[in-house]
Design a protein around this motif. Structure first.
Motif, mmCIF file in Angstrom:
data_model
loop_
_atom_site.group_PDB
_atom_site.id
_atom_site.type_symbol
_atom_site.label_atom_id
_atom_site.label_comp_id
_atom_site.label_asym_id
_atom_site.label_seq_id
_atom_site.Cartn_x
_atom_site.Cartn_y
_atom_site.Cartn_z
ATOM 1 N N LYS A 63 -47.661 -3.626 -40.261
ATOM 2 C CA LYS A 63 -47.712 -2.920 -38.985
ATOM 3 C C LYS A 63 -47.947 -3.892 -37.842
ATOM 4 C CE LYS A 63 -49.953 0.968 -36.650
ATOM 5 N NZ LYS A 63 -50.948 2.072 -36.779
ATOM 6 N N ARG A 64 -48.813 -4.858 -38.075
ATOM 7 C CA ARG A 64 -49.108 -5.847 -37.045
ATOM 8 C C ARG A 64 -47.858 -6.636 -36.670
ATOM 9 N NH1 ARG A 64 -53.604 -10.707 -37.659
ATOM 10 N NH2 ARG A 64 -53.397 -11.552 -35.530
ATOM 11 N N LEU A 65 -47.039 -6.976 -37.671
ATOM 12 C CA LEU A 65 -45.836 -7.765 -37.415
ATOM 13 C C LEU A 65 -44.792 -6.968 -36.646
ATOM 14 C CD1 LEU A 65 -44.087 -10.258 -37.753
ATOM 15 C CD2 LEU A 65 -43.378 -9.384 -40.001
ATOM 16 N N ILE A 87 -36.203 2.042 -34.329
ATOM 17 C CA ILE A 87 -35.211 2.989 -33.811
ATOM 18 C C ILE A 87 -35.784 3.782 -32.640
ATOM 19 C CG2 ILE A 87 -33.892 5.072 -34.362
ATOM 20 C CD1 ILE A 87 -33.547 3.981 -37.191
ATOM 21 N N GLY A 88 -37.051 4.180 -32.754
ATOM 22 C CA GLY A 88 -37.692 4.911 -31.664
ATOM 23 C C GLY A 88 -37.765 4.083 -30.385
ATOM 24 N N ASN A 89 -38.088 2.807 -30.521
ATOM 25 C CA ASN A 89 -38.139 1.931 -29.355
ATOM 26 C C ASN A 89 -36.743 1.651 -28.804
ATOM 27 O OD1 ASN A 89 -40.995 0.653 -28.667
ATOM 28 N ND2 ASN A 89 -40.917 0.981 -30.879
ATOM 29 N N VAL A 94 -41.711 -5.868 -31.489
ATOM 30 C CA VAL A 94 -41.289 -5.010 -30.377
ATOM 31 C C VAL A 94 -41.874 -5.502 -29.060
ATOM 32 C CG1 VAL A 94 -41.470 -2.695 -29.389
ATOM 33 C CG2 VAL A 94 -40.914 -2.976 -31.809
ATOM 34 N N ILE A 95 -43.145 -5.857 -29.069
ATOM 35 C CA ILE A 95 -43.792 -6.350 -27.846
ATOM 36 C C ILE A 95 -43.119 -7.638 -27.367
ATOM 37 C CG2 ILE A 95 -45.920 -7.311 -26.895
ATOM 38 C CD1 ILE A 95 -47.471 -5.389 -28.695
ATOM 39 N N TYR A 96 -42.844 -8.552 -28.303
ATOM 40 C CA TYR A 96 -42.179 -9.801 -27.938
ATOM 41 C C TYR A 96 -40.779 -9.542 -27.397
ATOM 42 C CZ TYR A 96 -45.924 -12.261 -30.468
ATOM 43 O OH TYR A 96 -47.137 -12.740 -30.896
ATOM 44 N N LEU A 126 -34.471 -6.692 -29.774
ATOM 45 C CA LEU A 126 -34.869 -5.619 -30.675
ATOM 46 C C LEU A 126 -33.852 -5.435 -31.802
ATOM 47 C CD1 LEU A 126 -37.013 -3.449 -31.190
ATOM 48 C CD2 LEU A 126 -35.668 -1.885 -29.796
ATOM 49 N N LEU A 127 -32.573 -5.533 -31.493
ATOM 50 C CA LEU A 127 -31.540 -5.421 -32.522
ATOM 51 C C LEU A 127 -31.653 -6.560 -33.539
ATOM 52 C CD1 LEU A 127 -28.486 -4.337 -30.349
ATOM 53 C CD2 LEU A 127 -29.664 -2.944 -32.061
#
Length: 311
Positions: A137-139, A62-64, A144-146, A113-114
């Motif tokens: 956390k890693r996933l 949500i923050g991103n 988000v990065i992808y 992202l959605l």
């Protein structure tokens, strides 16, 4: 981007109206919407960063999303405000390219992202006991990065193909920003390869994430129906309702606009719909995820109490 192959060196954005009174009213409206958008998204990001209870995968997404919405609105609204209060409606070829590139990159990133958020809700409801392990956390950071990388790559493809079209005629865009439908309408001829690129991008950035989201919600519904208590079912559905509203509004408007990017583009409803997903939607999103969320409201109350005590 080279412009020497194009006879068009700038575009004219017609906006919504040439009437001075209407322009002033629109300026006030868009300024208010943009102010709420900036305040709402920044507040939501601050709450998620500052409150440890919100340090979960769902709120990280949500923050991103708020980060994307903040910049997505900023690509369009300042230029709209200038058009409303100024007689200069021109935008340079390079400026149009930049606006197009950033808007496409941010928009595509939001699509991915959605979809990632839908997967997160699927794991949370279908596998609650394994949620922390499955959504590590890693996933979720990688998702988000992808999403960001996918948005940038696809934006490069779309921008490079769009601005190699020949704009050798009228340079007046009957809209308030540089977008695919009005630019295609100005092109002297649209190659079949470009139509193929548009179809590929629509399929990879909108249709495919839509299918993934729909599949996630089918599994979610199946998991919810296995919950015996009515209260448990309502609680499970409530965790997905905000995301479902957000997806419906965003994807619905994009599919409507880009399902006919050619000559069928006209002023009417298309301009209203494009205004919604570019300007209004980034303002509505923080409200969807905060007003319906108990944790966010509690975090906001805590922040306000802290600010009041310091004063």
């Amino acid at each position: 981007m080279e412009t020497s192959n194009h006879t068009v060196t700038e575009f004219i954005l017609l906006g919504f109206s040439t009437d001075p009174v209407t322009q002033r009213v629109l300026f006030v409206v868009f300024l208010a919407v943009y102010s709420v958008t900036v305040v709402g998204n920044i507040t939501l990001m601050v709450l998620i960063c500052s409150d440890s209870r919100l340090h979960t995968p769902m709120y990280f997404f949500i923050g991103n999303l708020s980060f994307l919405d903040l910049w997505y609105s900023s690509v369009y609204t300042p230029k709209i405000l200038v058009i409303c209060i100024s007689e200069d409606r021109s935008i340079s070829f390079a400026g149009c390219v930049a606006q197009f590139f950033f808007s496409a990159g941010l928009g595509y990133s939001e699509c991915y992202l959605l979809a990632a958020m839908a997967y997160d809700r699927y794991v949370a409801i279908s596998k609650p006991l394994l949620y922390a392990q499955a959504m590590s956390k890693r996933l979720y950071i990688r998702l988000v990065i992808y999403s960001f990388i996918g948005g940038v790559v696809n934006s490069i493809i779309l921008t490079s193909n769009t601005f190699t079209l020949d704009f050798c005629g009228d340079n007046v865009i009957d809209d308030f920003f540089c977008d695919v439908p009005p630019l295609v309408k100005l092109a002297c001829g649209v190659r079949e390869t470009y139509q193929a690129v548009l179809f590929f991008l629509l399929a990879s950035n909108v249709i495919t994430p839509s299918v993934l989201i729909l599949s996630s919600y089918l599994f979610i519904i199946a998991a919810v129906l296995r919950i015996r208590s009515t209260q448990g079912r309502l609680k499970a559905f409530s965790t997905c309702s905000s995301h479902l509203i957000s997806v419906t509004l965003y994807y619905g408007s994009i599919l409507y606009i880009y399902s006919h990017p050619g000559s069928s583009y006209s002023l009417g409803r298309e301009k209203i719909v494009s205004t919604f997903y570019t300007v209004v939607f980034p303002m509505v999103n923080p409200m969807i995820y905060s007003l319906r969320n108990k944790d966010v409201k509690e975090a906001l109350k805590k922040l306000l109490r802290l600010a009041k005590s310091e004063v």
